[in-house]
Scaffold this motif. Sequence first.
Motif, PDB file in Angstrom:
ATOM      1  N   PHE A   6       1.356   7.010  -6.638  1.00 49.67           N
ATOM      2  CA  PHE A   6       0.353   8.060  -6.856  1.00 49.67           C
ATOM      3  C   PHE A   6       0.945   9.434  -6.554  1.00 49.67           C
ATOM      4  N   ALA A   7       1.697   9.533  -5.465  1.00 47.27           N
ATOM      5  CA  ALA A   7       2.276  10.815  -5.071  1.00 47.27           C
ATOM      6  C   ALA A   7       3.308  11.287  -6.097  1.00 47.27           C
ATOM      7  N   ALA A  27       2.218   1.777  -3.432  1.00 47.51           N
ATOM      8  CA  ALA A  27       1.175   2.284  -4.321  1.00 47.51           C
ATOM      9  C   ALA A  27       0.930   3.769  -4.068  1.00 47.51           C
ATOM     10  N   CYS A  28       0.893   4.152  -2.783  1.00 43.86           N
ATOM     11  CA  CYS A  28       0.716   5.573  -2.444  1.00 43.86           C
ATOM     12  C   CYS A  28       1.892   6.406  -2.948  1.00 43.86           C
ATOM     13  N   LEU A  29       3.105   5.835  -2.845  1.00 40.15           N
ATOM     14  CA  LEU A  29       4.283   6.537  -3.348  1.00 40.15           C
ATOM     15  C   LEU A  29       4.157   6.772  -4.854  1.00 40.15           C
ATOM     16  N   ILE A  51       0.838  -1.208   0.000  1.00 33.67           N
ATOM     17  CA  ILE A  51       0.000   0.000   0.000  1.00 33.67           C
ATOM     18  C   ILE A  51       0.868   1.252   0.000  1.00 33.67           C
ATOM     19  N   GLU A  52       1.952   1.210   0.783  1.00 32.41           N
ATOM     20  CA  GLU A  52       2.852   2.364   0.833  1.00 32.41           C
ATOM     21  C   GLU A  52       3.495   2.625  -0.534  1.00 32.41           C
TER      22      GLU A  52
END
Length: 655
Positions: free
Chosen positions: A316-317, A312-314, A309-310
Amino acid sequence: MEAFYLVALLIVATIISNMVYTVFPKIPLTFYQIACGFLLTLLPLFRDYTLHPEFFMVGIIAPLMFNDGRNTDVSHLGNAFHHIMSMAVYLAILTAVVIGTFAHTMMAIIPLSLCFALAAIVTPTDSLAFSSITEGVSLPENVSTVLESESLFNDASGIVVFNLALSSFLTGQFSFSKGLINFIISFFGGLIIGLIAGLAFVKLQTFLVNKSMDTSSVIVPFSLMTPFAIYLISEHLGCSGILAVVAAGIVYGLNQSRLKLTTTNVRLVTGATWSIVSNLLNGIVFVLLGVTLPTVISNIIPLSSTLTIELACLAFAIYLLMGIVRFLWAKLNFIRLNRDQPSTMKEAFLIAIGGVHGTITLSMALSLPLTLTGHAFPYRNEIIFVATIVILLSLVVPAFILPNMLPRKKDDDQSSFNHYRTEMVNYSISQVKAQESVPLADRNYVIDMLASQKQGGNIDKTQINDIMNQTHKVEIDAITGLLTAGKIPQNVANQISRRMMMTPGQRGGFLTKLQFLFRVRFPNKRTRKIKRNMQSVASRFSPELNQKLFDKKIAIRKIVEDTVYQHVNKFLDDIENETNAPSIAFVRNGYNFRHARIDSSDSSDDLRNQLLIQAFQYEYSYVASAFRDKEISRTISDQLNQSVTTDQMVYMEQG
């Protein structure tokens, strides 16, 4: 055999995706190709498939980038040097620095040098992916030019930064001066090698032409092998192979006048071959992306769900931050989209989401070493996973936003294309008609060929009948004129009159036929004298005289046919307009068929081919003039030129 099956299945998947796209065109073709690649992984042959970056770059990307450079509008490129430096060098380096620093801040467990490697991986934009995503929308020309220039040249910036970051991680040392030197050598060295090699290959091809070696079996393979050779030469010398093939392609584009010394047939085959190869490789690029996705996913599954998840968030960011950097770059006028005023919010936003990434990014990620000192290379799967999500986001976001933000390419274009194709053909036909020295039969042959290029429509039978009645009267006047002038004997006129009287009603009214019969049956004094002379000859029968009489009869028949043919064609030319053009073409074709059947004299195939080639040049000239005068868009211009090239190839094949 395994390699053969791999290539064959990739081609089949590309063909299937193209077929599906024709049925459901609302979704970009790229996504169908990725989906077909994903489905290929269900086959044992493609399970755990790994893309080989070196083979991918030299075997697929090199010819595609060479073809893009070859087809680049040099006039736009000459004005885009500032755009290239701003987007492909300054912005690329700034993006790598900002994203690398940001990634290390969010994921401190990943070493800074590897964060810069990740940033370099996601920096290059992909011209192939960009073209696919924007295919159905009408981008502002200034924005489109900037994004195309960027995607052609920023690969080298990303690759140099990537190699520098990877070297820094492997050695534990970082040298700014060394990195700057490597960048200059790679970027400008690739351009220089490409320019020199491209010019050398052009001169070599010109030499082959001058030695009469301009055959399809020589020039076509030579053209196809050019990008591979130039890429390998540049990479061997430590420079950017991608920039070298782009520069070489541009040189080819600049030297089209020299390359046009090849025969028309060879040029057509070369153009068609490149079109097929580029379309096929374009499809394979995204099919390969779909094939590699399951491997990326399977490698990330062993990681903890929290880390996934981290990451994936990275991703997106990173994508969001890259968009912000690109937006500010355009809005603060570091890239000048307009000469006299700053970029608008819309233009800046289009620049922001126009940075589409593709398989070049993925191939760089997959080029990370598998091992380091005997152990698995650290964070390799994580970097590939993040890069893959960034690629997908860069494809999906503009695919959904651009159609709602920009006008679609109208079947712009289909109706406009049909209109201007008709205008183009009409212009070429008018130029052919203006050549009075060309034999009428050859002229009409070429006109028939050109008229077949127009969009077909329903034929008005009533209009055709009216025109045929009028041409019938023209025939009568022409034959009567020959009889009155004493150029044909009475018995020939009698035969023609009997044939016309027996012809069905649509070929002329009863009064018209009766008038013609009266004029034939009651000839003037000169005509009666010719009749008596002919009968006197016939009375002194002998084989020799009979043969002469037969030859005379054939000659008279030819006089009648040629005179009627000339008068009818002049009449058809005089009454032809936009409304009745299809009917005129139909009637003229009938007279052409009759004339070819009666007139047995051989037509010159060379003359017809030369005239046809000249007619196609008239069409090219019309397109160039219309585009120069801004009557048509670049899209319509490209479509028209492609249409002419295709028709020319078909006609040459038939010949």
